[in-house]
Design a protein around this motif. Structure first.
Motif, PDB file in Angstrom:
ATOM      1  N   ASN A 131       0.806  -1.221   0.000  1.00 17.81           N
ATOM      2  CA  ASN A 131       0.000   0.000   0.000  1.00 17.81           C
ATOM      3  C   ASN A 131       0.842   1.275   0.000  1.00 17.81           C
ATOM      4  N   LYS A 132       2.158   1.129   0.180  1.00 17.69           N
ATOM      5  CA  LYS A 132       3.055   2.287   0.062  1.00 17.69           C
ATOM      6  C   LYS A 132       3.858   2.237  -1.236  1.00 17.69           C
ATOM      7  N   ALA A 133       3.829   1.093  -1.907  1.00 17.98           N
ATOM      8  CA  ALA A 133       4.676   0.883  -3.078  1.00 17.98           C
ATOM      9  C   ALA A 133       4.122   1.574  -4.319  1.00 17.98           C
ATOM     10  N   SER A 134       5.024   2.012  -5.177  1.00 25.34           N
ATOM     11  CA  SER A 134       4.641   2.555  -6.483  1.00 25.34           C
ATOM     12  C   SER A 134       4.462   1.391  -7.453  1.00 25.34           C
ATOM     13  N   THR A 135       3.886   1.674  -8.607  1.00 25.82           N
ATOM     14  CA  THR A 135       3.740   0.641  -9.629  1.00 25.82           C
ATOM     15  C   THR A 135       5.108   0.092 -10.026  1.00 25.82           C
ATOM     16  N   ASP A 136       6.077   0.973 -10.186  1.00 26.35           N
ATOM     17  CA  ASP A 136       7.433   0.529 -10.545  1.00 26.35           C
ATOM     18  C   ASP A 136       8.036  -0.371  -9.475  1.00 26.35           C
ATOM     19  N   ASP A 137       7.787  -0.039  -8.217  1.00 25.08           N
ATOM     20  CA  ASP A 137       8.297  -0.874  -7.118  1.00 25.08           C
ATOM     21  C   ASP A 137       7.784  -2.306  -7.255  1.00 25.08           C
ATOM     22  N   VAL A 138       6.496  -2.420  -7.559  1.00 21.24           N
ATOM     23  CA  VAL A 138       5.869  -3.742  -7.685  1.00 21.24           C
ATOM     24  C   VAL A 138       6.420  -4.485  -8.893  1.00 21.24           C
ATOM     25  N   LEU A 139       6.501  -3.818 -10.035  1.00 14.09           N
ATOM     26  CA  LEU A 139       6.966  -4.471 -11.261  1.00 14.09           C
ATOM     27  C   LEU A 139       8.395  -5.004 -11.121  1.00 14.09           C
ATOM     28  N   LYS A 140       9.224  -4.291 -10.382  1.00 14.63           N
ATOM     29  CA  LYS A 140      10.617  -4.717 -10.202  1.00 14.63           C
ATOM     30  C   LYS A 140      10.715  -6.041  -9.450  1.00 14.63           C
ATOM     31  N   VAL A 141       9.707  -6.336  -8.629  1.00 15.83           N
ATOM     32  CA  VAL A 141       9.736  -7.536  -7.799  1.00 15.83           C
ATOM     33  C   VAL A 141       9.240  -8.778  -8.557  1.00 15.83           C
ATOM     34  N   LEU A 142       8.378  -8.583  -9.539  1.00 12.62           N
ATOM     35  CA  LEU A 142       7.681  -9.699 -10.171  1.00 12.62           C
ATOM     36  C   LEU A 142       8.487 -10.368 -11.282  1.00 12.62           C
ATOM     37  N   PRO A 143       8.209 -11.662 -11.513  1.00 11.78           N
ATOM     38  CA  PRO A 143       8.882 -12.365 -12.612  1.00 11.78           C
ATOM     39  C   PRO A 143       8.322 -11.916 -13.970  1.00 11.78           C
ATOM     40  N   GLU A 144       9.138 -11.959 -14.976  1.00  8.09           N
ATOM     41  CA  GLU A 144       8.787 -11.468 -16.309  1.00  8.09           C
ATOM     42  C   GLU A 144       7.557 -12.166 -16.885  1.00  8.09           C
ATOM     43  N   GLU A 145       7.394 -13.457 -16.580  1.00  6.22           N
ATOM     44  CA  GLU A 145       6.274 -14.208 -17.174  1.00  6.22           C
ATOM     45  C   GLU A 145       4.908 -13.719 -16.699  1.00  6.22           C
ATOM     46  N   TYR A 146       4.864 -12.993 -15.603  1.00  5.98           N
ATOM     47  CA  TYR A 146       3.589 -12.459 -15.119  1.00  5.98           C
ATOM     48  C   TYR A 146       3.019 -11.399 -16.063  1.00  5.98           C
ATOM     49  N   PHE A 147       3.860 -10.810 -16.881  1.00  6.57           N
ATOM     50  CA  PHE A 147       3.442  -9.662 -17.685  1.00  6.57           C
ATOM     51  C   PHE A 147       2.752 -10.047 -18.987  1.00  6.57           C
ATOM     52  N   LEU A 148       2.675 -11.354 -19.268  1.00  9.46           N
ATOM     53  CA  LEU A 148       2.012 -11.852 -20.488  1.00  9.46           C
ATOM     54  C   LEU A 148       2.530 -11.146 -21.740  1.00  9.46           C
ATOM     55  N   GLY A 149       3.819 -10.822 -21.720  1.00 12.05           N
ATOM     56  CA  GLY A 149       4.440 -10.211 -22.891  1.00 12.05           C
ATOM     57  C   GLY A 149       4.211  -8.725 -23.041  1.00 12.05           C
ATOM     58  N   LYS A 158       4.518  -5.538 -20.469  1.00 10.18           N
ATOM     59  CA  LYS A 158       4.756  -4.999 -19.129  1.00 10.18           C
ATOM     60  C   LYS A 158       3.928  -3.748 -18.854  1.00 10.18           C
ATOM     61  N   SER A 159       3.788  -2.879 -19.858  1.00 13.63           N
ATOM     62  CA  SER A 159       3.026  -1.646 -19.647  1.00 13.63           C
ATOM     63  C   SER A 159       1.550  -1.944 -19.419  1.00 13.63           C
ATOM     64  N   LEU A 160       1.038  -2.960 -20.093  1.00 11.13           N
ATOM     65  CA  LEU A 160      -0.363  -3.344 -19.889  1.00 11.13           C
ATOM     66  C   LEU A 160      -0.555  -3.951 -18.502  1.00 11.13           C
ATOM     67  N   TYR A 161       0.430  -4.730 -18.057  1.00 11.41           N
ATOM     68  CA  TYR A 161       0.357  -5.288 -16.713  1.00 11.41           C
ATOM     69  C   TYR A 161       0.349  -4.168 -15.686  1.00 11.41           C
ATOM     70  N   ALA A 162       1.159  -3.137 -15.939  1.00 14.15           N
ATOM     71  CA  ALA A 162       1.198  -1.989 -15.027  1.00 14.15           C
ATOM     72  C   ALA A 162      -0.182  -1.357 -14.905  1.00 14.15           C
ATOM     73  N   GLN A 163      -0.878  -1.225 -16.041  1.00 15.58           N
ATOM     74  CA  GLN A 163      -2.242  -0.675 -16.024  1.00 15.58           C
ATOM     75  C   GLN A 163      -3.176  -1.589 -15.243  1.00 15.58           C
ATOM     76  N   ALA A 164      -3.016  -2.896 -15.449  1.00 17.46           N
ATOM     77  CA  ALA A 164      -3.860  -3.866 -14.744  1.00 17.46           C
ATOM     78  C   ALA A 164      -3.640  -3.767 -13.238  1.00 17.46           C
ATOM     79  N   PHE A 165      -2.381  -3.629 -12.826  1.00 18.68           N
ATOM     80  CA  PHE A 165      -2.087  -3.480 -11.401  1.00 18.68           C
ATOM     81  C   PHE A 165      -2.750  -2.223 -10.841  1.00 18.68           C
ATOM     82  N   GLU A 166      -2.669  -1.131 -11.577  1.00 13.00           N
ATOM     83  CA  GLU A 166      -3.265   0.125 -11.106  1.00 13.00           C
ATOM     84  C   GLU A 166      -4.783   0.013 -11.010  1.00 13.00           C
TER      85      GLU A 166
END
Length: 347
Positions: A263-281, A283-291
């Motif tokens: 709840n304090k993390a930015s979107t970038d903070d979260v993306l840096k932690v996750l494995p690449e395969e989570y992004f379904l190819g 990454k920017s769309l995954y970022a939107q989904a997270f938001e």
């Protein structure tokens, strides 16, 4: 300049020392754990619904708490529940709904940390089918869910019954919660889908679906359920808690710590932690989904009575076993371990 550098270095060292001491303090507060090797079951680990589990794992919080975890990922929440009942899992990150259903069956399980305060589940028509224009059109149609008996299936059941239909009026098909769900949409195998991010955001970006009901926001959750609705939780059998109270507390510590970080993390903070395969190819769309999904997460891991009441009301609407049982909601969840964790983590 040199003095400033020395001061800056000292400040960093002090901060790191505080972080280490904080972690050590958590471990020391528990004493020796009864059980350190833990098997966790989950139904759709890459889904944003279960993001706290992946974050806890990759941030090293289980290790900090003295736990070694083995995570088994199943096609849906119903299957992870079966793993717990069958004894191949110690604990589950799954839907709160299951705690009520299992009490109705005389097999109690207890939720000890809330991960999601809104379900984050979306019901959408599949544009390729072209047969579903509104929820009323679902009768007789093929609807994809993560797995039959999972929380996505429950949302579909409730929506149908709230409109005077029966759960069996739609044909439920398990499509999983990742690339398999996207494939089912693109191949036109289903007329509608009930699923979560990142699947929903991916399908929406591709122009493959039209959203009919969306519980990723407070308003959407109110529109569907009429009140707050607990989503993913950490649950286990009462015997596990009784035999392993310190281990249970350590698990709660891990997830509360994760919720506070998230709840304090930015979107970038979260993306840096996750494995690449989570992004379904994409990454920017995954970022939107997270938001889109970020508002769904619990702020601190606590449960509310209002949320439990809402879940019971919903399940009673379509589950005969629940509607005919005398359910004691106080035995489906506890805030005891969360409150203890917060006392130490929020110092």
């Amino acid at each position: 300049m040199k003095l400033k550098s020395l001061i800056a270095a000292a400040a960093v060292a002090l901060t790191m020392g505080t972080m280490v001491l904080g972690t050590a303090g958590l471990a020391a507060a528990q004493g020796k754990l009864e059980k350190t090797d833990i098997k966790i079951a989950v139904g759709g680990k890459p889904l944003l619904y279960y993001l706290p589990l992946t974050l806890a794992e990759r941030l090293g919080y289980f290790k900090d708490a003295g736990l070694t975890v083995e995570i088994s990922d199943f096609g849906g929440g119903a299957k992870s529940l079966q793993a717990l009942v069958g004894g191949s899992a110690d604990v589950v990150t799954g839907a709160y709904d299951h705690t009520i259903q299992m009490q109705a069956k005389g097999q109690p399980i207890i939720a000890v940390t809330q991960l999601g305060r809104y379900p984050g589940i979306v019901l959408a028509s599949v544009n390729k089918s072209g047969t579903v224009k509104s929820v009323m059109d679902l009768k007789g149609k093929k609807v994809g869910v993560t797995a039959p008996g999972s929380s996505t299936n429950f949302m579909l059941n409730y929506v149908l019954t709230s409109l005077g239909m029966k759960p069996e009026d739609a044909s439920v098909i398990g499509v999983g919660g990742g690339p398999s769900a996207i494939a089912a949409i693109k191949r036109g195998e289903i007329d509608a889908i009930v699923n979560l991010d990142p699947v929903i955001s991916q399908a929406q970006a591709d122009g493959d679906i039209t959203i009919l009901a969306d519980t990723r926001t407070e308003k959407g959750t109110m529109d569907v359920y009429g009140g707050p609705y607990p989503a993913a939780v950490l649950y286990m059998k009462p015997d596990f808690i009784k035999e392993n109270p310190k281990t249970t507390q350590a698990l709660a510590d891990v997830f509360v710590r994760t919720m506070l970080w998230l709840n304090k993390a930015s979107t970038d903070d979260v993306l840096k932690v996750l494995p690449e395969e989570y992004f379904l190819g994409n990454k920017s769309l995954y970022a939107q989904a997270f938001e889109h999904s970020k508002p769904t997460y619990s702020l601190d891991g606590r449960f509310t009575q209002d949320g439990a009441d809402a879940a019971l009301k919903v399940l009673k609407a379509f589950d005969p076993a629940v509607s005919s049982a005398s359910i004691d909601l106080s035995k489906t969840y506890t805030n005891q371990f969360v409150e203890d964790a917060l006392k130490r983590l929020q110092k």
